[in-house]
Design an enzyme around this catalytic site. Structure first.
Site, mmCIF file in Angstrom:
data_model
loop_
_atom_site.group_PDB
_atom_site.id
_atom_site.type_symbol
_atom_site.label_atom_id
_atom_site.label_comp_id
_atom_site.label_asym_id
_atom_site.label_seq_id
_atom_site.Cartn_x
_atom_site.Cartn_y
_atom_site.Cartn_z
ATOM 1 N N GLU A 1 -9.088 -11.025 -7.771
ATOM 2 C CA GLU A 1 -8.218 -9.862 -7.626
ATOM 3 C C GLU A 1 -7.108 -9.861 -8.672
ATOM 4 O OE1 GLU A 1 -9.109 -9.125 -2.863
ATOM 5 O OE2 GLU A 1 -7.171 -9.964 -3.429
ATOM 6 N N ARG B 1 -1.144 -14.789 3.971
ATOM 7 C CA ARG B 1 -1.923 -14.141 5.051
ATOM 8 C C ARG B 1 -1.214 -14.297 6.383
ATOM 9 N NH1 ARG B 1 -6.447 -10.808 4.177
ATOM 10 N NH2 ARG B 1 -7.416 -11.690 6.031
ATOM 11 N N LYS C 1 0.838 -1.199 0.000
ATOM 12 C CA LYS C 1 0.000 0.000 0.000
ATOM 13 C C LYS C 1 0.881 1.261 0.000
ATOM 14 C CE LYS C 1 -3.702 -2.400 2.545
ATOM 15 N NZ LYS C 1 -4.551 -2.365 3.756
ATOM 16 N N ARG D 1 3.056 -7.043 9.277
ATOM 17 C CA ARG D 1 2.352 -5.993 10.026
ATOM 18 C C ARG D 1 2.822 -5.942 11.479
ATOM 19 N NH1 ARG D 1 -3.573 -7.506 7.472
ATOM 20 N NH2 ARG D 1 -3.508 -6.136 5.624
ATOM 21 N N ASN E 1 -1.538 -0.347 7.398
ATOM 22 C CA ASN E 1 -1.032 -1.702 7.680
ATOM 23 C C ASN E 1 -0.257 -2.312 6.515
ATOM 24 O OD1 ASN E 1 -3.140 -2.342 6.032
ATOM 25 N ND2 ASN E 1 -4.283 -3.543 7.541
ATOM 26 N N HIS F 1 -1.756 -5.484 1.329
ATOM 27 C CA HIS F 1 -2.983 -6.260 1.118
ATOM 28 C C HIS F 1 -2.617 -7.657 0.650
ATOM 29 C CE1 HIS F 1 -6.904 -7.542 -0.385
ATOM 30 N NE2 HIS F 1 -6.225 -8.030 -1.404
ATOM 31 N N PHE G 1 -15.198 2.585 7.464
ATOM 32 C CA PHE G 1 -13.838 2.962 7.068
ATOM 33 C C PHE G 1 -13.642 2.985 5.555
ATOM 34 C CE2 PHE G 1 -13.853 -1.637 7.956
ATOM 35 C CZ PHE G 1 -13.355 -2.153 6.764
ATOM 36 N N TYR H 1 -12.069 -3.078 -3.084
ATOM 37 C CA TYR H 1 -12.570 -3.124 -1.705
ATOM 38 C C TYR H 1 -14.095 -3.135 -1.648
ATOM 39 C CZ TYR H 1 -7.961 -2.585 0.466
ATOM 40 O OH TYR H 1 -6.673 -2.786 0.914
ATOM 41 N N THR I 1 -4.966 -7.970 10.728
ATOM 42 C CA THR I 1 -5.306 -6.684 10.107
ATOM 43 C C THR I 1 -4.799 -5.503 10.944
ATOM 44 O OG1 THR I 1 -7.262 -7.737 9.176
ATOM 45 C CG2 THR I 1 -7.213 -5.331 9.161
HETATM 46 N N1 UDP Z 1 -9.450 -1.235 7.689
HETATM 47 C C1 UDP Z 1 -9.499 -0.067 8.421
HETATM 48 N N2 UDP Z 1 -10.248 -0.058 9.581
HETATM 49 C C2 UDP Z 1 -10.906 -1.151 10.033
HETATM 50 C C3 UDP Z 1 -10.845 -2.331 9.289
HETATM 51 C C4 UDP Z 1 -10.107 -2.349 8.112
HETATM 52 O O1 UDP Z 1 -8.897 0.930 8.046
HETATM 53 O O2 UDP Z 1 -11.549 -1.067 11.095
HETATM 54 C C5 UDP Z 1 -8.675 -1.261 6.445
HETATM 55 C C6 UDP Z 1 -7.317 -1.932 6.642
HETATM 56 O O3 UDP Z 1 -6.352 -1.205 5.888
HETATM 57 C C7 UDP Z 1 -7.530 -3.304 6.044
HETATM 58 C C8 UDP Z 1 -8.535 -3.015 4.931
HETATM 59 O O4 UDP Z 1 -9.369 -1.998 5.473
HETATM 60 O O5 UDP Z 1 -6.316 -3.859 5.580
HETATM 61 C C9 UDP Z 1 -9.381 -4.176 4.506
HETATM 62 O O6 UDP Z 1 -9.980 -4.760 5.648
HETATM 63 P P1 UDP Z 1 -9.985 -6.341 5.856
HETATM 64 O O7 UDP Z 1 -10.861 -6.638 6.995
HETATM 65 O O8 UDP Z 1 -10.265 -7.002 4.549
HETATM 66 O O9 UDP Z 1 -8.458 -6.616 6.320
HETATM 67 P P2 UDP Z 1 -7.254 -7.396 5.612
HETATM 68 O O10 UDP Z 1 -7.847 -8.468 4.731
HETATM 69 O O11 UDP Z 1 -6.460 -6.373 4.836
HETATM 70 O O12 UDP Z 1 -6.440 -7.960 6.752
HETATM 71 MG MG MG Z 2 -9.359 -8.378 3.327
#
Ligand code: UDP
Ligand code: MG
Length: 149
Positions: A126, A85, A9, A102, A112, A115, A57, A49, A91
């Site tokens: 994707e 992952r 990112k 992370r 974070n 992705h 968010f 997204y 996250t």
């Molecule tokens: N995100 C955020 N606030 C939240 C949850 C998610 O800013 O409370 C952002 C964060 O950057 C995250 C992205 O939204 O990586 C996508 O969320 P997801 O739950 O899919 O997390 P990921 O798959 O990236 O771990």
């Molecule tokens: Mg995700």
């Protein structure tokens, strides 16, 4: 062979962590088959997204992901989706285990760093959203037999 989509990112790019992040997946033994830097359009960000469209968010996330260049990648290898992952970590970086990207490198959920696709089906969607087939290189690393028996 299984493939996943990863993107460094804008915070990871600005902080000079592209090499560090790529290094971890190379060192693990996965194979890089697609790589490009791009400025993400609002349209691509909203599609990528889309599952989070109703979340509070969402607007900030789209704003952030379009705020600077990202490094989009496709990685290949057995079990790469779930393993990536794990290498990425939870996250929220404050909850992510030390040893993860992370967990080692971040402190904020909205910054974070990376992705990673959350399942093989999502990975396929994707990859086709972000890459043209001709942008992906199929190749066999010469280390193959030393990585997989
Ligand atoms: N995100 C955020 N606030 C939240 C949850 C998610 O800013 O409370 C952002 C964060 O950057 C995250 C992205 O939204 O990586 C996508 O969320 P997801 O739950 O899919 O997390 P990921 O798959 O990236 O771990
Ligand atoms: Mg995700």
């Amino acid at each position: 062979m299984e493939r996943t989509f990863l993107a460094v990112k804008p915070d990871g790019v600005q902080r000079g962590l592209v090499g560090e992040i790529i290094r971890r997946f190379e060192a693990k033994g996965f194979t890089l088959v697609g790589l490009k830097m791009l400025r993400v359009s609002r349209e691509l960000a909203e599609e990528h997204y889309g599952v989070h469209r109703e979340r509070p968010f969402f607007a900030g996330l789209v704003e952030f992901i379009t705020s600077g260049p990202v490094v989009a990648m496709v990685w290949q290898g057995e079990g790469v989706v779930a393993s990536a992952r794990k290498l990425i970590g939870a996250t929220n970086p404050l909850q992510a285990e030390p040893g993860t990207i992370r967990g080692d490198l971040g402190i904020s959920i909205g910054r974070n760093l990376i992705h990673g696709s959350d399942a093989p089906e999502t990975a396929q969607q994707e990859i086709s959203l972000w890459f043209q087939p001709a942008e992906l290189a199929s190749w066999d690393p010469c280390l193959g037999p030393w990585l997989v028996e």
